[in-house]
Design a protein around this motif. Structure first.
Motif, PDB file in Angstrom:
ATOM      1  N   LEU A  36      11.167   5.528  18.982  1.00 60.77           N
ATOM      2  CA  LEU A  36      10.694   6.338  17.855  1.00 60.77           C
ATOM      3  C   LEU A  36      11.507   5.990  16.602  1.00 60.77           C
ATOM      4  O   LEU A  36      12.331   6.780  16.134  1.00 60.77           O
ATOM      5  CB  LEU A  36      10.859   7.840  18.141  1.00 60.77           C
ATOM      6  N   PRO A  37      11.263   4.807  16.035  1.00 61.99           N
ATOM      7  CA  PRO A  37      12.049   4.425  14.859  1.00 61.99           C
ATOM      8  C   PRO A  37      11.716   5.311  13.660  1.00 61.99           C
ATOM      9  O   PRO A  37      10.609   5.844  13.559  1.00 61.99           O
ATOM     10  CB  PRO A  37      11.618   2.984  14.607  1.00 61.99           C
ATOM     11  N   TYR A  38      12.683   5.476  12.785  1.00 61.73           N
ATOM     12  CA  TYR A  38      12.437   6.204  11.539  1.00 61.73           C
ATOM     13  C   TYR A  38      11.600   5.317  10.639  1.00 61.73           C
ATOM     14  O   TYR A  38      11.918   4.148  10.425  1.00 61.73           O
ATOM     15  CB  TYR A  38      13.751   6.551  10.846  1.00 61.73           C
ATOM     16  N   VAL A  39      10.496   5.872  10.100  1.00 59.62           N
ATOM     17  CA  VAL A  39       9.605   5.124   9.216  1.00 59.62           C
ATOM     18  C   VAL A  39       9.420   5.942   7.948  1.00 59.62           C
ATOM     19  O   VAL A  39       9.168   7.150   7.998  1.00 59.62           O
ATOM     20  CB  VAL A  39       8.228   4.868   9.878  1.00 59.62           C
ATOM     21  N   PHE A  60       7.716   9.634   7.336  1.00 61.15           N
ATOM     22  CA  PHE A  60       6.602   9.834   8.252  1.00 61.15           C
ATOM     23  C   PHE A  60       7.186  10.391   9.550  1.00 61.15           C
ATOM     24  O   PHE A  60       8.346  10.135   9.870  1.00 61.15           O
ATOM     25  CB  PHE A  60       5.892   8.505   8.563  1.00 61.15           C
ATOM     26  N   TYR A  61       6.376  11.133  10.289  1.00 57.91           N
ATOM     27  CA  TYR A  61       6.793  11.686  11.571  1.00 57.91           C
ATOM     28  C   TYR A  61       5.925  11.120  12.682  1.00 57.91           C
ATOM     29  O   TYR A  61       4.706  11.001  12.524  1.00 57.91           O
ATOM     30  CB  TYR A  61       6.668  13.217  11.571  1.00 57.91           C
ATOM     31  N   HIS A  62       6.538  10.791  13.806  1.00 56.01           N
ATOM     32  CA  HIS A  62       5.789  10.418  15.008  1.00 56.01           C
ATOM     33  C   HIS A  62       5.211  11.707  15.603  1.00 56.01           C
ATOM     34  O   HIS A  62       5.796  12.786  15.435  1.00 56.01           O
ATOM     35  CB  HIS A  62       6.721   9.769  16.037  1.00 56.01           C
ATOM     36  N   GLN A  81       2.200  11.796   7.686  1.00 58.23           N
ATOM     37  CA  GLN A  81       2.889  11.827   6.401  1.00 58.23           C
ATOM     38  C   GLN A  81       3.492  13.209   6.192  1.00 58.23           C
ATOM     39  O   GLN A  81       2.887  14.210   6.564  1.00 58.23           O
ATOM     40  CB  GLN A  81       1.885  11.518   5.296  1.00 58.23           C
ATOM     41  N   SER A  82       4.678  13.257   5.598  1.00 58.84           N
ATOM     42  CA  SER A  82       5.320  14.549   5.371  1.00 58.84           C
ATOM     43  C   SER A  82       5.856  14.648   3.954  1.00 58.84           C
ATOM     44  O   SER A  82       6.011  13.629   3.276  1.00 58.84           O
ATOM     45  CB  SER A  82       6.478  14.742   6.367  1.00 58.84           C
ATOM     46  N   PRO A  83       6.179  15.871   3.512  1.00 61.06           N
ATOM     47  CA  PRO A  83       6.813  16.043   2.201  1.00 61.06           C
ATOM     48  C   PRO A  83       8.334  15.858   2.265  1.00 61.06           C
ATOM     49  O   PRO A  83       9.006  15.966   1.254  1.00 61.06           O
ATOM     50  CB  PRO A  83       6.455  17.485   1.824  1.00 61.06           C
ATOM     51  N   HIS A  84       8.854  15.573   3.447  1.00 57.28           N
ATOM     52  CA  HIS A  84      10.300  15.422   3.663  1.00 57.28           C
ATOM     53  C   HIS A  84      10.810  14.182   2.929  1.00 57.28           C
ATOM     54  O   HIS A  84      10.389  13.070   3.215  1.00 57.28           O
ATOM     55  CB  HIS A  84      10.557  15.329   5.167  1.00 57.28           C
ATOM     56  N   TYR A 134       1.997  16.321   8.074  1.00 58.22           N
ATOM     57  CA  TYR A 134       2.803  17.279   8.816  1.00 58.22           C
ATOM     58  C   TYR A 134       3.911  17.783   7.900  1.00 58.22           C
ATOM     59  O   TYR A 134       4.585  16.995   7.243  1.00 58.22           O
ATOM     60  CB  TYR A 134       3.409  16.626  10.052  1.00 58.22           C
ATOM     61  N   ASP A 135       4.080  19.102   7.869  1.00 55.41           N
ATOM     62  CA  ASP A 135       5.166  19.706   7.106  1.00 55.41           C
ATOM     63  C   ASP A 135       6.178  20.273   8.090  1.00 55.41           C
ATOM     64  O   ASP A 135       5.909  21.278   8.753  1.00 55.41           O
ATOM     65  CB  ASP A 135       4.639  20.807   6.188  1.00 55.41           C
TER      66      ASP A 135
END
Length: 145
Positions: A36-39, A60-62, A81-84, A134-135
């Motif tokens: 689960l690499p950070y993307v 982005f979140y897996h 996609q996230s707002p993080h 995803y938030d």
């Protein structure tokens, strides 16, 4: 030095013979998480005081990282996609990757050219598709239509 130090912003940098630009997606170093690499998508890059290169990244979140977890419709290369957003040292970038719309991903799956196969082969671990948003703060998740 009083006040804030001046930032020098860049549109692109060259690192290890790879040009990384603002708005590119990249895989970031993640020890202990090879599956689960950070993307993230690079929103800006700058040189901070002292010569330290920094990137602002929108993550982005897996599916496994979402509150709902992996769903039956989530393919192996799905991302949300996230707002993080946060800032990281540019040295945490492993390499560029692609995050495509589901339509572009499916199109590449069904008819990759020989050049695309070797350069951007769908077998590559560097080609993902956008499954939705995803938030992490609220747990709200939406699917791409």
């Amino acid at each position: 030095m009083k006040g804030k130090a001046k930032k020098v912003f860049y549109k692109a940098i060259c690192r290890d013979r790879e040009v990384i630009r603002v708005n590119d997606c990249a895989v970031f170093l993640s020890t202990g998480r090879p599956h689960l690499p950070y993307v993230g998508r690079i929103e800006s890059m700058w040189e901070a005081w002292g010569g330290n290169m920094v990137v602002k990244v929108k993550w982005f979140y897996h599916p496994e990282e979402t509150k709902a977890g992996r769903r039956p419709n989530d393919g192996k290369m799905a991302l949300y996609q996230s707002p993080h957003v946060d800032e990281n040292d540019v040295q945490t970038i492993s390499h560029k990757c692609e995050v495509l719309s589901i339509e572009d991903y499916d199109s590449r799956l069904s008819s990759p050219s020989p050049k695309e196969k070797s350069k951007h082969g769908i077998d590559s671990d560097d080609v993902y598709y956008l499954a939705g948003t995803y938030d992490p703060a609220t747990g709200m998740q939406t699917e791409e239509m």
